[in-house]
Design a protein around this motif. Structure first.
Motif, PDB file in Angstrom:
ATOM      1  N   THR A  37      13.127   3.861  -5.384  1.00 19.80           N
ATOM      2  CA  THR A  37      12.333   2.765  -5.927  1.00 19.80           C
ATOM      3  C   THR A  37      10.955   2.762  -5.288  1.00 19.80           C
ATOM      4  O   THR A  37      10.834   2.797  -4.061  1.00 19.80           O
ATOM      5  N   LEU A  38       9.930   2.738  -6.117  1.00 22.41           N
ATOM      6  CA  LEU A  38       8.553   2.606  -5.655  1.00 22.41           C
ATOM      7  C   LEU A  38       8.147   1.145  -5.813  1.00 22.41           C
ATOM      8  O   LEU A  38       8.207   0.595  -6.916  1.00 22.41           O
ATOM      9  N   SER A  39       7.754   0.522  -4.713  1.00 23.74           N
ATOM     10  CA  SER A  39       7.386  -0.896  -4.734  1.00 23.74           C
ATOM     11  C   SER A  39       5.879  -1.046  -4.641  1.00 23.74           C
ATOM     12  O   SER A  39       5.233  -0.428  -3.788  1.00 23.74           O
ATOM     13  N   PHE A  40       5.350  -1.886  -5.527  1.00 24.99           N
ATOM     14  CA  PHE A  40       3.915  -2.170  -5.551  1.00 24.99           C
ATOM     15  C   PHE A  40       3.692  -3.638  -5.230  1.00 24.99           C
ATOM     16  O   PHE A  40       4.348  -4.515  -5.802  1.00 24.99           O
ATOM     17  N   SER A  41       2.779  -3.923  -4.307  1.00 22.38           N
ATOM     18  CA  SER A  41       2.424  -5.291  -3.951  1.00 22.38           C
ATOM     19  C   SER A  41       1.012  -5.582  -4.437  1.00 22.38           C
ATOM     20  O   SER A  41       0.182  -4.669  -4.545  1.00 22.38           O
ATOM     21  N   PRO A  42       0.714  -6.856  -4.749  1.00 18.33           N
ATOM     22  CA  PRO A  42      -0.638  -7.199  -5.210  1.00 18.33           C
ATOM     23  C   PRO A  42      -1.706  -6.662  -4.265  1.00 18.33           C
ATOM     24  O   PRO A  42      -1.546  -6.688  -3.040  1.00 18.33           O
ATOM     25  N   THR A  43      -2.788  -6.172  -4.836  1.00 13.65           N
ATOM     26  CA  THR A  43      -3.827  -5.528  -4.041  1.00 13.65           C
ATOM     27  C   THR A  43      -5.202  -5.920  -4.562  1.00 13.65           C
ATOM     28  O   THR A  43      -5.327  -6.652  -5.553  1.00 13.65           O
ATOM     29  N   ASN A  44      -6.237  -5.437  -3.892  1.00 13.62           N
ATOM     30  CA  ASN A  44      -7.610  -5.763  -4.262  1.00 13.62           C
ATOM     31  C   ASN A  44      -8.062  -4.950  -5.467  1.00 13.62           C
ATOM     32  O   ASN A  44      -7.537  -3.866  -5.751  1.00 13.62           O
ATOM     33  N   SER A  45      -9.084  -5.446  -6.138  1.00 13.55           N
ATOM     34  CA  SER A  45      -9.616  -4.731  -7.299  1.00 13.55           C
ATOM     35  C   SER A  45     -10.189  -3.373  -6.901  1.00 13.55           C
ATOM     36  O   SER A  45     -10.256  -2.457  -7.731  1.00 13.55           O
ATOM     37  N   SER A  46     -10.566  -3.223  -5.634  1.00 14.36           N
ATOM     38  CA  SER A  46     -11.102  -1.936  -5.175  1.00 14.36           C
ATOM     39  C   SER A  46     -10.044  -0.840  -5.185  1.00 14.36           C
ATOM     40  O   SER A  46     -10.371   0.353  -5.131  1.00 14.36           O
ATOM     41  N   ASP A  47      -8.769  -1.234  -5.240  1.00 12.02           N
ATOM     42  CA  ASP A  47      -7.679  -0.258  -5.269  1.00 12.02           C
ATOM     43  C   ASP A  47      -7.271   0.121  -6.687  1.00 12.02           C
ATOM     44  O   ASP A  47      -6.339   0.911  -6.872  1.00 12.02           O
ATOM     45  N   GLU A  48      -7.936  -0.437  -7.678  1.00 10.37           N
ATOM     46  CA  GLU A  48      -7.583  -0.122  -9.060  1.00 10.37           C
ATOM     47  C   GLU A  48      -7.965   1.311  -9.401  1.00 10.37           C
ATOM     48  O   GLU A  48      -8.961   1.842  -8.903  1.00 10.37           O
ATOM     49  N   GLY A  49      -7.149   1.942 -10.236  1.00  8.06           N
ATOM     50  CA  GLY A  49      -7.388   3.322 -10.628  1.00  8.06           C
ATOM     51  C   GLY A  49      -6.101   4.121 -10.619  1.00  8.06           C
ATOM     52  O   GLY A  49      -5.014   3.596 -10.341  1.00  8.06           O
ATOM     53  N   PRO A  50      -6.175   5.429 -10.913  1.00  8.68           N
ATOM     54  CA  PRO A  50      -4.967   6.260 -10.989  1.00  8.68           C
ATOM     55  C   PRO A  50      -4.571   6.854  -9.638  1.00  8.68           C
ATOM     56  O   PRO A  50      -5.425   7.238  -8.835  1.00  8.68           O
ATOM     57  N   TYR A  51      -3.274   6.939  -9.406  1.00  4.79           N
ATOM     58  CA  TYR A  51      -2.717   7.551  -8.198  1.00  4.79           C
ATOM     59  C   TYR A  51      -1.711   8.623  -8.612  1.00  4.79           C
ATOM     60  O   TYR A  51      -0.927   8.419  -9.549  1.00  4.79           O
ATOM     61  N   ALA A  52      -1.718   9.747  -7.909  1.00  2.00           N
ATOM     62  CA  ALA A  52      -0.746  10.808  -8.164  1.00  2.00           C
ATOM     63  C   ALA A  52       0.485  10.581  -7.296  1.00  2.00           C
ATOM     64  O   ALA A  52       0.383  10.471  -6.072  1.00  2.00           O
ATOM     65  N   VAL A  53       1.639  10.490  -7.935  1.00  6.04           N
ATOM     66  CA  VAL A  53       2.918  10.370  -7.236  1.00  6.04           C
ATOM     67  C   VAL A  53       3.561  11.752  -7.231  1.00  6.04           C
ATOM     68  O   VAL A  53       3.742  12.362  -8.290  1.00  6.04           O
ATOM     69  N   GLN A  54       3.901  12.253  -6.045  1.00  4.55           N
ATOM     70  CA  GLN A  54       4.464  13.598  -5.896  1.00  4.55           C
ATOM     71  C   GLN A  54       5.762  13.503  -5.099  1.00  4.55           C
ATOM     72  O   GLN A  54       5.758  13.523  -3.874  1.00  4.55           O
ATOM     73  N   LEU A  55       6.865  13.380  -5.810  1.00  3.74           N
ATOM     74  CA  LEU A  55       8.165  13.176  -5.183  1.00  3.74           C
ATOM     75  C   LEU A  55       9.038  14.418  -5.308  1.00  3.74           C
ATOM     76  O   LEU A  55       8.827  15.262  -6.174  1.00  3.74           O
ATOM     77  N   VAL A  68      -0.845   2.336  -2.160  1.00  9.44           N
ATOM     78  CA  VAL A  68      -0.451   1.073  -2.789  1.00  9.44           C
ATOM     79  C   VAL A  68       1.039   1.028  -3.116  1.00  9.44           C
ATOM     80  O   VAL A  68       1.525   0.022  -3.647  1.00  9.44           O
ATOM     81  N   LEU A  69       1.773   2.099  -2.810  1.00 11.06           N
ATOM     82  CA  LEU A  69       3.196   2.161  -3.128  1.00 11.06           C
ATOM     83  C   LEU A  69       4.010   2.430  -1.876  1.00 11.06           C
ATOM     84  O   LEU A  69       3.599   3.203  -1.008  1.00 11.06           O
ATOM     85  N   SER A  70       5.182   1.809  -1.785  1.00  8.36           N
ATOM     86  CA  SER A  70       6.135   2.125  -0.723  1.00  8.36           C
ATOM     87  C   SER A  70       7.412   2.638  -1.375  1.00  8.36           C
ATOM     88  O   SER A  70       7.817   2.159  -2.437  1.00  8.36           O
ATOM     89  N   LEU A  71       8.051   3.614  -0.731  1.00  6.39           N
ATOM     90  CA  LEU A  71       9.190   4.313  -1.320  1.00  6.39           C
ATOM     91  C   LEU A  71      10.476   3.992  -0.577  1.00  6.39           C
ATOM     92  O   LEU A  71      10.532   4.062   0.652  1.00  6.39           O
ATOM     93  N   SER A  72      11.519   3.657  -1.331  1.00  4.98           N
ATOM     94  CA  SER A  72      12.869   3.524  -0.791  1.00  4.98           C
ATOM     95  C   SER A  72      13.652   4.771  -1.185  1.00  4.98           C
ATOM     96  O   SER A  72      14.012   4.937  -2.356  1.00  4.98           O
ATOM     97  N   PRO A  73      13.915   5.697  -0.238  1.00  6.02           N
ATOM     98  CA  PRO A  73      14.522   6.990  -0.596  1.00  6.02           C
ATOM     99  C   PRO A  73      15.906   6.890  -1.226  1.00  6.02           C
ATOM    100  O   PRO A  73      16.226   7.655  -2.141  1.00  6.02           O
ATOM    101  N   SER A  74      16.747   5.962  -0.765  1.00  7.20           N
ATOM    102  CA  SER A  74      18.123   5.924  -1.255  1.00  7.20           C
ATOM    103  C   SER A  74      18.220   5.458  -2.700  1.00  7.20           C
ATOM    104  O   SER A  74      19.074   5.921  -3.460  1.00  7.20           O
ATOM    105  N   SER A  75      17.337   4.545  -3.107  1.00  8.98           N
ATOM    106  CA  SER A  75      17.357   4.052  -4.488  1.00  8.98           C
ATOM    107  C   SER A  75      16.257   4.669  -5.337  1.00  8.98           C
ATOM    108  O   SER A  75      16.213   4.461  -6.546  1.00  8.98           O
TER     109      SER A  75
END
Length: 378
Positions: free
Chosen positions: A193-211, A184-191
Motif C-alpha cells: 500500500t502506498l499512502s499519500f498525505s496532504p501536501t503543499n502545492s509545490s509538491d504537485e506534479g508527476p512522480y515515478a514509482v519503481q517497485l 510524497v508516498l510511504s510504502l507498506s511492504p506487506s500489503s
C-alpha cells in the motif's frame, strides 16, 4: 536470442514516445527431461503515445503489442505483449532492460527507464513444478489531489500461494537508476500500500514509482535443476522478483475530499477490491462497475487488464469490462484493475483503485464455483 535481449529490443524501438511504466508477469508452461523449459512472459508497457498493433520480428517470429487502454485525452497508452519463450535449461533467468526516458518533469528525479526482473525456472519441492511469478497490474498514471489523504492499495497475489511483498527498487541490483522513491508516498511492504498525505502545492506534479514485487515460500523449499544441483530457499528468501513501475500525479487541491462529491465513489454492483472471479475458456466474464459524483462529471473508466478485455459504457457512470479467455490462459489467474475518472473544467479526479483477480478455471473445476474474496494476498 535471449529473453532479456528480446524485451530490450521491444522497448528501444519506441524511442519517440516517453515512458509511463511497465508491469511484468510470468507463467511457466512446461519442462522436459533434457532440462529445457518453456514459459510465457506477459508485459504491459505505458507510453505517452499509443504504439500498438506494430509487428516486430525476432529471428523471423512476429511479435505484436496490443492496445489495452487509452484515456480520451490521449495522455497515455498501455499496451500488452505476450511472449512464449523456450529456455535451454531450467535455472534462474534475469530480464534486464533499459532505454527510453520517462515523461517530462518527474519530481523525484528519475529520467531514464531501467528494470531488472528475475524468473525462477527450477522445480519446486512443494508443488512439483516451476515457480509462477507474483502477479499484479496497474494503469500507467494514478491521480491524487494534493489536499486529500489517499491509500493506493496495489493488487498483488501469487498463483502458487506464496507470500508476496513489495519494496522500492534497488539501484545496486540494477532494478532502476536512480531508485529515489517519491517523497510524497510511504510504502507498506506487506500489503503493498502506498499512502499519500496532504501536501503543499509545490509538491504537485508527476512522480515515478519503481517497485519490485517478490514471492516468499510459506515453508522452506528445495529448488532442483534437471542436471542435479539443488538449492534450499527459506521463508526469508525471495524466489523471484518482478518490476512494477508507474506514475503518481499529484494534482491541485479538490474542493472536497469526500468521495461522491468531486471524487468518484464506487457503488454496487462494483466488485470489492481483491475479489476473485472465475470463468472458463470461451466463457464470457462480465464485470459491472458503477460510480457517481454530485459536483463533477464522470467521463470514463480507465483500466489495466489482458488486452483481450473490452470496455463498454452502459449508462451514466456505468461501465462493463468483458473478457472471453482463450485456451492459452486456461488455469491462469490474471489481474484486472480500474479507476473511474471525473472532470470539472480542466481538473481530473480519480476514484480509488479497485482490482479483481480473474481465474480461468480448468475443466475439472466445478462450473458452479462462486466468486469469492481472495485469501492469502498479504
Amino acid at each position: 536470442m535471449s529473453l532479456s535481449a528480446l524485451v530490450l529490443l521491444l522497448l528501444l524501438v519506441c524511442v519517440q514516445a516517453n515512458f509511463y511504466g511497465i508491469v511484468v508477469n510470468y507463467y511457466p508452461s512446461g519442462n522436459n527431461s533434457t532440462g529445457a523449459s518453456t514459459g510465457i512472459l506477459y508485459y504491459k508497457l505505458g507510453y505517452s503515445l499509443c504504439l500498438y498493433s506494430v509487428p516486430y520480428y525476432i529471428n523471423g517470429q512476429p511479435l505484436v503489442l496490443q492496445k489495452v487502454d487509452e484515456p480520451i485525452s490521449g495522455e497515455w497508452c498501455q499496451t500488452e505483449g505476450v511472449i512464449s519463450q523456450y529456455f535451454s535449461s531450467n535455472s534462474m533467468f534475469s530480464i534486464p532492460a533499459s532505454g527510453i526516458d520517462w515523461i517530462f518533469g518527474i519530481k523525484n528525479g528519475i529520467v531514464s527507464f531501467k528494470i531488472q526482473a528475475l524468473v525462477e525456472l527450477r522445480i519446486r519441492s512443494d508443488i512439483g513444478k516451476a515457480n509462477t511469478s507474483p502477479q499484479t497490474t496497474i494503469i500507467p498514471a494514478i491521480r491524487v489531489p494534493s489536499n486529500c489523504p489517499r491509500n493506493l492499495s496495489l493488487l498483488m497475489f501469487d498463483p502458487d500461494g506464496d507470500i508476496v511483498k513489495c519494496r522500492n527498487g534497488d539501484a545496486s541490483l540494477s532494478e532502476c537508476s536512480p531508485c529515489t522513491p517519491p517523497s510524497v508516498l510511504s510504502l507498506s511492504p506487506s500489503s503493498c500500500t502506498l499512502s499519500f498525505s496532504p501536501t503543499n502545492s509545490s509538491d504537485e506534479g508527476p512522480y515515478a514509482v519503481q517497485l519490485m514485487i517478490e514471492d516468499f515460500p510459506r515453508q522452506n523449499i528445495t529448488l532442483t535443476q534437471t542436471n542435479g544441483p539443488q538449492t534450499i530457499i527459506t521463508t526469508n528468501d525471495a524466489i523471484s522478483k518482478m518490476p512494477v513501475q508507474f506514475v503518481v500525479r499529484v494534482d491541485p487541491a479538490v474542493p472536497s475530499c469526500t468521495e461522491g462529491l468531486f471524487l468518484p465513489m464506487f457503488l454496487p454492483p462494483t466488485p470489492a477490491h481483491r475479489t476473485q472471479l472465475y470463468t472458463y475458456v470461451n466463457q464470457t466474464l462480465a464485470i459491472s462497475i458503477k460510480a457517481q459524483t454530485l459536483n463533477s462529471t464522470i467521463s470514463e473508466l480507465l483500466f489495466s487488464a489482458p488486452h483481450t478485455v473490452t470496455e463498454s459504457q452502459t449508462g451514466p457512470g456505468q461501465f462493463t469490462l468483458t473478457w472471453t479467455p482463450s485456451n492459452s490462459v486456461a488455469g491462469q489467474s490474471h489481474p484486472i484493475c480500474f479507476v473511474v475518472q471525473a472532470v470539472l473544467g480542466a481538473a481530473k479526479y480519480h476514484s480509488e483503485l479497485r482490482c479483481v483477480i480473474a481465474t480461468v478455471a480448468l475443466p475439472t473445476t466445478s462450473p458452479n464455483t462462486p466468486a469469492c474474496e481472495y485469501e492469502g494476498l498479504d
